[in-house]
Design an enzyme around this catalytic site. Structure first.
Site, PDB file in Angstrom:
ATOM      1  N   HIS A 141      -8.225  -2.428   8.868  1.00 61.46           N
ATOM      2  CA  HIS A 141      -9.394  -3.096   8.294  1.00 61.46           C
ATOM      3  C   HIS A 141     -10.442  -3.241   9.402  1.00 61.46           C
ATOM      4  O   HIS A 141     -10.976  -4.323   9.624  1.00 61.46           O
ATOM      5  CB  HIS A 141      -9.014  -4.465   7.731  1.00 61.46           C
ATOM      6  CG  HIS A 141      -8.116  -4.416   6.552  1.00 61.46           C
ATOM      7  ND1 HIS A 141      -7.754  -5.535   5.832  1.00 61.46           N
ATOM      8  CD2 HIS A 141      -7.477  -3.379   5.942  1.00 61.46           C
ATOM      9  CE1 HIS A 141      -6.931  -5.196   4.837  1.00 61.46           C
ATOM     10  NE2 HIS A 141      -6.754  -3.890   4.903  1.00 61.46           N
TER      11      HIS A 141
ATOM     12  N   HIS B 293     -13.093  -1.984   2.385  1.00 59.37           N
ATOM     13  CA  HIS B 293     -11.679  -2.241   2.653  1.00 59.37           C
ATOM     14  C   HIS B 293     -11.264  -1.716   4.029  1.00 59.37           C
ATOM     15  O   HIS B 293     -10.918  -2.506   4.901  1.00 59.37           O
ATOM     16  CB  HIS B 293     -10.848  -1.588   1.536  1.00 59.37           C
ATOM     17  CG  HIS B 293      -9.394  -1.871   1.589  1.00 59.37           C
ATOM     18  ND1 HIS B 293      -8.573  -1.765   0.482  1.00 59.37           N
ATOM     19  CD2 HIS B 293      -8.573  -2.217   2.609  1.00 59.37           C
ATOM     20  CE1 HIS B 293      -7.336  -2.049   0.821  1.00 59.37           C
ATOM     21  NE2 HIS B 293      -7.300  -2.325   2.103  1.00 59.37           N
TER      22      HIS B 293
ATOM     23  N   HIS C 249      -3.398   2.617   8.483  1.00 60.20           N
ATOM     24  CA  HIS C 249      -4.474   1.998   7.697  1.00 60.20           C
ATOM     25  C   HIS C 249      -4.901   0.719   8.402  1.00 60.20           C
ATOM     26  O   HIS C 249      -4.060  -0.133   8.721  1.00 60.20           O
ATOM     27  CB  HIS C 249      -3.971   1.689   6.286  1.00 60.20           C
ATOM     28  CG  HIS C 249      -4.869   0.821   5.467  1.00 60.20           C
ATOM     29  ND1 HIS C 249      -6.240   0.957   5.456  1.00 60.20           N
ATOM     30  CD2 HIS C 249      -4.584  -0.207   4.619  1.00 60.20           C
ATOM     31  CE1 HIS C 249      -6.758   0.061   4.636  1.00 60.20           C
ATOM     32  NE2 HIS C 249      -5.776  -0.672   4.122  1.00 60.20           N
TER      33      HIS C 249
ATOM     34  N   GLU D 247       0.814  -1.221   0.000  1.00 66.58           N
ATOM     35  CA  GLU D 247       0.000   0.000   0.000  1.00 66.58           C
ATOM     36  C   GLU D 247       0.851   1.277   0.000  1.00 66.58           C
ATOM     37  O   GLU D 247       0.389   2.344   0.393  1.00 66.58           O
ATOM     38  CB  GLU D 247      -0.942   0.007   1.222  1.00 66.58           C
ATOM     39  CG  GLU D 247      -1.744  -1.258   1.426  1.00 66.58           C
ATOM     40  CD  GLU D 247      -2.859  -1.442   0.408  1.00 66.58           C
ATOM     41  OE1 GLU D 247      -2.793  -0.831  -0.663  1.00 66.58           O
ATOM     42  OE2 GLU D 247      -3.796  -2.209   0.692  1.00 66.58           O
TER      43      GLU D 247
ATOM     44  N   TYR E 128     -15.021  14.887  19.641  1.00 66.34           N
ATOM     45  CA  TYR E 128     -13.690  14.409  19.303  1.00 66.34           C
ATOM     46  C   TYR E 128     -13.604  13.847  17.891  1.00 66.34           C
ATOM     47  O   TYR E 128     -12.542  13.877  17.265  1.00 66.34           O
ATOM     48  CB  TYR E 128     -13.203  13.398  20.347  1.00 66.34           C
ATOM     49  CG  TYR E 128     -12.757  14.096  21.601  1.00 66.34           C
ATOM     50  CD1 TYR E 128     -11.473  14.621  21.707  1.00 66.34           C
ATOM     51  CD2 TYR E 128     -13.634  14.286  22.654  1.00 66.34           C
ATOM     52  CE1 TYR E 128     -11.067  15.295  22.830  1.00 66.34           C
ATOM     53  CE2 TYR E 128     -13.250  14.971  23.794  1.00 66.34           C
ATOM     54  CZ  TYR E 128     -11.958  15.473  23.881  1.00 66.34           C
ATOM     55  OH  TYR E 128     -11.569  16.156  25.000  1.00 66.34           O
TER      56      TYR E 128
END
Length: 214
Positions: free
Chosen positions: A96, A161, A94, A75, A121
């Site tokens: 999942h 994703h 990143h 990625e 927040y």
């Protein structure tokens, strides 16, 4: 301890915490962080965030070319797009994570602002979160989609994703992506129940007080 050694340890510690709490599973998710010399540390491809070895973290130059350590996550285009378009980015995370992915699949989710403003927040740490289309994992088009935002968003969710968040440093990016997942969970828990979120006036007050990108 050197800057690089400390950051390697922090990446592994944060990644394990996220893995242990179920924020990402198996060999999913990746983290990168930029050093003061412009080079980048990145989690290796095919690795589990619960079992990272600081010595095997990938080290890349400022152009994202591999210098040492295990081969980096596929990625890279996603990470480099944030570093290139948001000058203040010091780290990218990143995941999942389940609730973020679930929300990304619902047809009535707003692409331009996929999280309702339920808590202060979420607004403060994320601003508006963009839903991006589905891409094959590792597709450079993911990076192109982030570049197309021209630095306007620090957080996106790739449909089907998972979320990607850029922050000023590793801790800021980590706290923000956890806020994203928690807000997605709250959204699903309260869906259809008439939950009362923040008003426009309350959001505007937060934006002004904390100088939030909105």
């Amino acid at each position: 301890m050197s800057e690089q050694a400390r950051l390697r340890e922090d990446i592994c510690r944060i990644a394990k915490s996220m893995f242990d709490r179920g924020l990402t599973c198996g060999a999913s998710g990746n983290i990168s962080a930029r050093l003061s010399d412009g080079t980048v540390l990145m989690t290796p491809t095919g690795s589990s965030m619960g079992f990272l070895d600081p010595a095997r973290i990938s080290h890349l130059d400022a152009g994202m070319r591999h210098l040492s350590g295990d081969p980096p996550t596929k990625e890279i285009p996603l990470h480099s797009a944030f570093y290139d378009t948001r000058a203040a980015t010091g780290a990218v995370v990143h995941l999942h994570s389940t609730h973020s992915v679930a929300l990304s699949m619902l047809p009535d989710t707003d692409d331009d602002n996929m999280l309702p403003s339920l808590t202060p927040y979420a607004v403060m740490r994320l601003g508006k979160v963009q839903r991006l289309p589905f891409f094959l994992p590792g597709d450079p088009a993911m990076g192109d989609a982030v570049r197309g935002l021209a630095g306007r968003r620090s957080a996106v969710v790739l449909a089907n994703h998972g979320p990607v968040v850029a922050g000023k440093d590793l801790w800021a990016a980590s706290f923000a992506i956890e806020e994203l997942e928690e807000t997605a969970r709250l959204t699903l828990l309260t869906r259809g129940a008439g939950a009362i979120g923040l008003t426009t006036a309350q959001i505007d007050a937060l934006v002004r007080k904390f100088d939030i990108e909105w």
